[in-house]
Design a protein around this motif. Structure first.
Motif, short mmCIF file in Angstrom:
data_model
loop_
_atom_site.label_atom_id
_atom_site.label_comp_id
_atom_site.label_asym_id
_atom_site.label_seq_id
_atom_site.Cartn_x
_atom_site.Cartn_y
_atom_site.Cartn_z
N THR A 96 0.83 -1.20 0.00
CA THR A 96 0.00 0.00 0.00
C THR A 96 0.87 1.25 0.00
N PRO A 97 0.46 2.26 -0.71
CA PRO A 97 1.29 3.47 -0.81
C PRO A 97 1.02 4.48 0.31
N VAL A 98 1.10 4.03 1.56
CA VAL A 98 0.88 4.92 2.69
C VAL A 98 1.97 4.70 3.74
N SER A 99 2.12 5.68 4.61
CA SER A 99 3.09 5.55 5.69
C SER A 99 2.53 4.64 6.78
N ARG A 100 3.41 4.16 7.63
CA ARG A 100 2.98 3.31 8.74
C ARG A 100 1.97 4.05 9.63
N SER A 101 2.25 5.31 9.93
CA SER A 101 1.35 6.05 10.82
C SER A 101 -0.03 6.24 10.19
N LYS A 102 -0.07 6.50 8.89
CA LYS A 102 -1.36 6.64 8.22
C LYS A 102 -2.11 5.32 8.19
N LEU A 103 -1.40 4.24 7.92
CA LEU A 103 -2.03 2.92 7.93
C LEU A 103 -2.62 2.62 9.31
N GLU A 104 -1.83 2.85 10.35
CA GLU A 104 -2.29 2.62 11.72
C GLU A 104 -3.53 3.45 12.02
N ARG A 105 -3.46 4.74 11.73
CA ARG A 105 -4.56 5.66 12.02
C ARG A 105 -5.82 5.30 11.24
N ASP A 106 -5.66 5.08 9.94
CA ASP A 106 -6.83 4.78 9.10
C ASP A 106 -7.48 3.45 9.46
N LEU A 107 -6.68 2.45 9.73
CA LEU A 107 -7.26 1.14 10.07
C LEU A 107 -7.94 1.18 11.43
N ARG A 108 -7.35 1.87 12.39
CA ARG A 108 -7.99 2.02 13.70
C ARG A 108 -9.32 2.75 13.57
N GLN A 109 -9.35 3.77 12.73
CA GLN A 109 -10.59 4.52 12.53
C GLN A 109 -11.64 3.65 11.82
N LEU A 110 -11.21 2.87 10.86
CA LEU A 110 -12.11 2.05 10.07
C LEU A 110 -12.68 0.86 10.85
N CYS A 111 -11.80 0.13 11.56
CA CYS A 111 -12.27 -1.09 12.21
C CYS A 111 -11.92 -1.19 13.69
N GLY A 112 -11.25 -0.18 14.23
CA GLY A 112 -10.97 -0.18 15.66
C GLY A 112 -9.81 -1.07 16.09
N ARG A 113 -9.00 -1.51 15.12
CA ARG A 113 -7.88 -2.38 15.43
C ARG A 113 -6.62 -1.89 14.73
N SER A 114 -5.48 -2.30 15.27
CA SER A 114 -4.21 -2.02 14.61
C SER A 114 -4.07 -2.96 13.42
N PRO A 115 -3.17 -2.66 12.50
CA PRO A 115 -2.96 -3.58 11.38
C PRO A 115 -2.57 -4.99 11.85
N ASN A 116 -1.70 -5.07 12.84
CA ASN A 116 -1.29 -6.38 13.34
C ASN A 116 -2.48 -7.13 13.95
N ALA A 117 -3.30 -6.43 14.71
CA ALA A 117 -4.47 -7.06 15.31
C ALA A 117 -5.45 -7.53 14.24
#
Length: 91
Positions: A19-40
């Motif tokens: 994915t063409p995003v930074s780690r922080s953006k991935l973390e933030r967006d996924l938490r907002q979308l589904c309430g979990r970290s990428p690893n979770a």
């Protein structure tokens, strides 16, 4: 990407490469979308597949671990119990 590849044993770094995003953006967006970290989310997808295989097949835990991207059966069992509150054998 996570849903399609989680059972291949991917990591957050693999998701970032795809994915063409930074780690922080991935973390933030996924938490907002589904309430979990990428690893979770990776672990949740893996464990849902573990649960399905336990119910629908007669595969051994070792075979299920192999098919779902877990390197060790013990880690699969610990992760399963943490998410579902029961061991795979109780499923």
């Amino acid at each position: 990407y996570i849903r399609q590849h989680a059972c291949e044993g991917i990591s957050v770094d693999d998701v970032l490469r795809a994915t063409p995003v930074s780690r922080s953006k991935l973390e933030r967006d996924l938490r907002q979308l589904c309430g979990r970290s990428p690893n979770a989310e990776i672990r949740r997808v893996q464990l849902r597949e573990v649960q399905r295989l336990l119910v629908e097949t007669d595969l051994t835990l070792a075979a299920i671990a192999d098919r779902t991207g877990f390197a060790h059966v013990q880690y699969l069992c610990e992760s399963f119990k943490k998410l579902f509150g029961q061991t795979p054998g109780q499923c």
